[in-house]
Design an enzyme around this catalytic site. Structure first.
Site, PDB file in Angstrom:
ATOM      1  N   HIS A 146      -4.558 -28.334  12.568  1.00 45.85           N
ATOM      2  CA  HIS A 146      -3.625 -28.359  11.436  1.00 45.85           C
ATOM      3  C   HIS A 146      -4.009 -29.402  10.393  1.00 45.85           C
ATOM      4  O   HIS A 146      -3.623 -29.288   9.224  1.00 45.85           O
ATOM      5  CB  HIS A 146      -2.197 -28.605  11.925  1.00 45.85           C
ATOM      6  N   ASP A 201       1.398 -22.114  11.796  1.00 44.81           N
ATOM      7  CA  ASP A 201       2.268 -21.648  12.872  1.00 44.81           C
ATOM      8  C   ASP A 201       3.324 -20.735  12.264  1.00 44.81           C
ATOM      9  O   ASP A 201       4.030 -21.139  11.325  1.00 44.81           O
ATOM     10  CB  ASP A 201       2.951 -22.832  13.563  1.00 44.81           C
ATOM     11  N   GLU A 207      -1.387 -20.064  22.338  1.00 42.26           N
ATOM     12  CA  GLU A 207      -0.166 -20.165  21.530  1.00 42.26           C
ATOM     13  C   GLU A 207       0.012 -18.881  20.727  1.00 42.26           C
ATOM     14  O   GLU A 207      -0.803 -18.605  19.831  1.00 42.26           O
ATOM     15  CB  GLU A 207      -0.250 -21.363  20.580  1.00 42.26           C
ATOM     16  N   HIS A 227       0.142 -19.580  16.703  1.00 44.32           N
ATOM     17  CA  HIS A 227      -0.848 -20.393  15.977  1.00 44.32           C
ATOM     18  C   HIS A 227      -2.045 -19.541  15.558  1.00 44.32           C
ATOM     19  O   HIS A 227      -2.726 -18.953  16.393  1.00 44.32           O
ATOM     20  CB  HIS A 227      -1.313 -21.533  16.887  1.00 44.32           C
TER      21      HIS A 227
END
Length: 235
Positions: free
Chosen positions: A134, A141, A203, A206
Site C-alpha cells: 500500500h 482494498d 486476502e 486486496h
C-alpha cells in the site's frame, strides 16, 4: 522476507493522483483515520495515476455485469507510518480479543499472535527494496455495493485475522451461504483481473497493479513471464 519481495523494483516515477470518489462507493469516515492513523496531510484515497485508470475500468466492467453495482473503496495509499500504526493496532486488538494482556503472553503466544498479524499485514519496512504494497500507491482494498446501496456480504470483514480472509475459503465449503459468498468474491476478482490487477492470495479484498506482488503473481501464472515492479515506496 515474503517471496514477492524478491522482485526487482524499477521505479517509473509516476505520481499519485486523487481517486474520483464520485465514481465509487466509499466508507466514511475512512476506517483507519477514524482509529487515529497518522496520515497527516496525505489522503488515503490516492493511488498511482495508471492504477486509478485501471480501477475506473474495473468499475465500468462491473456495470456491464451488475447494473448499478459499485466498487467500494476501503483503503488505498498508505504511508509506512500508517502501516506501522495498523500493525500495532491489529496486534493489540488480537491480544484483547483473546482476553490477555501483553505482560502475561508466553513467548509462544507472542510468536503466534505476530504470525497471525503478519498473515494479513505487510511488515512496515523502510527498506526501499521491500516496501509494504500500500505504501507504493499500487494497492487498493475494496469490496462491492449492490444496486440497493447495501454492502455485499463476502463472508468475512476486511482485515479479519483468520482463514476466512483467504479468497477461496468458501469454495466447496459446507457453510449454507458458501456459494453466495464465493460467487461474489469471484465477481470482485473477475472485474479486477479484467482491468489488469492481481489479487493477494491471502486476502479477498486486496488488489494491486504494478507493485512487487503484482509482478510476482504474473510470473507465477506463467513461467515465461519476467515481470518487474514499476512502483516502489513513495514515503
Amino acid at each position: 522476507m515474503k517471496p514477492y519481495q524478491q522482485i526487482k523494483i524499477v521505479e517509473c516515477g509516476e505520481q499519485l493522483g486523487e481517486i474520483p470518489l464520485e465514481l465509487f462507493a466509499v466508507e466514511s469516515p475512512h476506517p483507519y483515520e477514524k482509529l487515529g492513523a497518522p496520515y497527516g496531510e496525505i489522503s488515503p484515497y490516492y493511488l498511482r495515476q495508471s492504477v486509478i485508470k485501471r480501477l475506473i475500468a474495473a468499475q465500468n466492467y462491473l456495470q456491464l455485469l451488475r447494473r448499478n453495482w459499485r466498487i467500494q473503496i476501503f483503503d488505498a495509499y498508505r504511508p509506512v507510518a500508517v502501516q506501522q500504526f495498523m500493525v500495532d493496532y491489529s496486534f493489540a486488538t488480537e491480544i484483547k480479543q483473546r482476553g490477555l494482556t501483553i505482560a502475561e503472553l508466553s513467548p509462544n503466544q507472542l510468536r503466534e499472535i505476530w504470525e497471525a498479524v503478519y498473515q494479513i499485514w505487510a511488515v512496515p519496512s523502510l527498506d526501499l527494496q521491500t516496501p509494504p504494497p500500500h505504501s507504493t500507491g499500487a494497492a487498493v482494498d475494496i469490496t462491492l455495493v449492490d444496486n440497493t446501496g447495501e454492502i455485499v456480504n463476502m463472508g468475512s470483514p476486511i482485515d479479519e485475522l483468520s482463514e476466512r480472509s483467504h479468497p477461496d475459503y468458501y469454495a466447496n465449503n459446507s457453510h449454507p451461504q458458501a456459494e453466495y459468498y464465493h460467487s461474489h468474491r469471484q465477481l470482485l476478482r473477475d472485474v479486477m483481473i479484467q482491468a489488469g490487477f492481481q489479487r493477494n492470495p491471502k486476502e479477498w479484498w486486496h488488489f494491486s497493479y504494478g507493485d512487487q506482488m503484482w509482478a510476482w503473481l504474473n510470473n507465477q501464472a506463467d513461467s515465461t513471464n519476467c515481470f518487474t515492479a514499476c512502483y516502489g515506496r513513495l514515503m
